[in-house]
Write an enzyme that holds these catalytic residues in place. Structure first.
Site, short mmCIF file in Angstrom:
data_model
loop_
_atom_site.label_atom_id
_atom_site.label_comp_id
_atom_site.label_asym_id
_atom_site.label_seq_id
_atom_site.Cartn_x
_atom_site.Cartn_y
_atom_site.Cartn_z
N SER A 19 0.84 -1.20 0.00
CA SER A 19 0.00 0.00 0.00
C SER A 19 0.87 1.25 0.00
CB SER A 19 -0.87 0.00 1.25
OG SER A 19 -0.02 0.12 2.38
N LYS A 20 0.21 2.39 -0.17
CA LYS A 20 0.92 3.67 -0.11
C LYS A 20 1.55 3.85 1.28
CE LYS A 20 -2.53 6.40 -1.58
NZ LYS A 20 -3.60 5.81 -2.37
#
Ligand code: GLU
Length: 513
Positions: free
Chosen positions: A265-266
């Site tokens: 994920s970011k």
């Protein structure tokens, strides 16, 4: 060669491209090119609520930077234009009519509150995942429960409605995925998905299936998050009578976080300090907006790295050009499980691809970086420096950082800890002798410089291991750097002598010797 192979990348312009999507693009592209087929870019901009201005341009720019040019797409055009779903609404309207006429889709007039009430009722009746389906639809306001005249009256009167898919009550839907094999789903777990919203705009499922069919897509290669949508898509192909033309489906396992604890994920990117996007995303509300491009990754290195995150060539080759990837790629060698995103490996690929390029390319880069600090240098001097430091470089900007000592005057700061640890009178004498000998040297080459250094070392009964770190510091200011003899030769006699003198003077002041 199979010229009929046609794949597509179909992003929704809802934000920056996640690095996982870049891998999806790559696999589609490699597969198409391997078979002499076509790679289509289709912009799926039907979700107006999630539409983000600038996202489409961002996708196009990312593809340009990656060097992946679609054969058909919004910029290139092509036989199935337009390639933006917002410009294809008439096509969807014609197609939804076919499903309505055949009873495979139906009008539903329920408000948000009606649907909410239904969910609450079902939850109270202990239904774990309440659906709008063949059972619950019986109590709702739709074409199945309302008299035909009422339906007509409401439609003609402009009452808002959606069009839903008529999912059969209890049926096993079977479909084949190239990575997972046969998958079976019971329709009782499916929702009567909305195919067209009240504003006349289709939803993803409907538009995507219609377009994949009309654009003659042969293989749908996408992330595994789309696997649960498959039964809906299979039903749509069946209801349209297109089952025979259904593409082959390839749902790619996820990219995992560096420690393997879930989807990359970011947040992970931020935590581990690497970019999550191919190029910078200039939107202030995002914490992670760095791009691989701006960090100094070469597109060919990034693609090489991504290619091997979920695909293997079947041997131990790691370094590939784009051409080699195209030749080697096959769907059969895609992995079944998620691949951990290891940024140190990405850095290694960058180093290797940097080394493969000619030093002339990096000399240009070096000259530009030097100019930013007001230093002028020419290509002739810079090329051998780039060649010398290239083993120490991970990103292009490192060329200047590693090689700038050639252009600054004598280093001004030395690592005093090292000096204190290593310093002794012998070193001072060796350096002084060596410097005097060098100043009269007429042949400035490895052989002569090396033999002078050895002579000084022997004369003072010390060792090369003792002298080298201090000599390096004297001429470069730091304790680590490229091969020392090469460095001395490239620096030239005058600079080497001047730097040794400056160093000895500096030490005299610092150490009171
Ligand atoms: N528009 C979908 C997305 O945003 C495409 C999914 C697919 O490839 O079918 O990812």
């Amino acid at each position: 060669m199979n010229n009929a192979i046609k794949v597509r990348f179909a992003p929704s312009p809802t934000g920056a491209l996640h690095i996982g999507s870049v891998r999806t693009i790559l696999y589609n592209y490699l597969f198409a090119k391997k078979h002499g087929g076509q790679f289509i870019l289709r912009i799926e901009d039907t979700d107006q609520k999630r539409f983000v201005p600038g996202a489409e341009e961002y996708i196009l720019e990312s593809l340009r930077w990656l060097g992946i040019v679609p054969d058909e797409g919004p910029e290139q055009g092509g036989p199935y234009a337009p390639y933006k779903q917002s410009e294809r609404t008439d096509i969807y309207k014609q197609h939804i009519q076919r499903l309505l006429d055949a009873g495979h889709a139906y009008y539903a007039f329920d408000s948000q509150e009606d649907i909410e009430e239904m969910r609450i009722r079902l939850k109270e009746a202990k239904v774990t995942s309440p659906q709008y389906n063949s059972i619950s639809r019986e109590w709702m306001k739709n074409q199945f429960t309302l008299p035909p005249e009422q339906v007509k009256e409401w439609i003609d009167g402009g009452k808002p409605y959606v069009i839903r898919l008529n999912v059969p009550h209890k049926e096993h839907i079977r479909f084949h995925d190239v990575i997972r094999g046969w998958v079976k789903v019971d329709t009782s777990v499916l929702d009567d998905k909305v195919l067209m919203k009240s504003d006349g705009i289709p939803t993803y499922h409907f538009a995507s299936v219609v377009d994949d069919y009309l654009m003659q897509i042969t293989h749908v290669i996408r992330g595994e998050e789309w696997l649960p949508s498959m039964p809906i898509h299979v039903l749509l192909y069946r209801y349209f009578g297109w089952s025979e033309q259904m593409p082959k489906f390839v749902h790619l396992p996820l990219l995992l976080s560096p420690n393997g604890t879930g989807k990359l994920s970011k947040r992970h990117a931020d935590e581990y300090g690497f970019p999550a996007f191919p190029i910078i995303w200039n939107r202030p509300e995002l914490t992670v907006k760095k791009g691989f491009r701006e960090q100094g990754y070469l597109p060919e290195a990034l693609l090489n790295f991504l290619a091997l995150l979920g695909w293997s060539p079947g041997n131990d080759q790691e370094l590939f050009t784009q051409k080699e990837l195209i030749k080697a790629f096959s769907l059969e060698r895609l992995g079944k499980s998620g691949a951990k995103f290891d940024i140190t490996k990405a850095n290694w690929f960058n180093q290797q691809h940097i080394k493969k390029q000619s030093p002339t390319v990096w000399a240009e880069y070096f000259i530009a970086e030097a100019a930013k600090e007001g230093i002028t240098c020419n290509q002739e001097n810079v090329i051998p420096i780039c060649d010398l430091v290239k083993d120490r470089v991970t990103f292009p900007q490192d060329f200047w950082l590693e090689g700038k000592f050639f252009f600054v005057m004598a280093p001004i700061n030395y690592d005093s800890d090292t000096i204190k640890k290593r310093w002794n009178v012998q070193i001072k004498e060796v350096l002084t002798d060596f410097m005097h000998a060098l100043s009269t040297l007429t042949e400035w080459d490895h052989k002569h410089v090396k033999s002078l250094l050895q002579a000084s070392i022997i004369a003072h009964n010390t060792s090369i291991g003792h002298i080298m770190p201090i000599l390096r510091m004297a001429v470069t200011g730091v304790t680590a750097g490229p091969e020392l003899m090469d460095t001395l030769i490239l620096l030239g006699k005058d600079k080497v002598c001047a730097r040794i003198i400056a160093f000895l003077n500096g030490c005299k002041i610092k150490l009171f010797i």
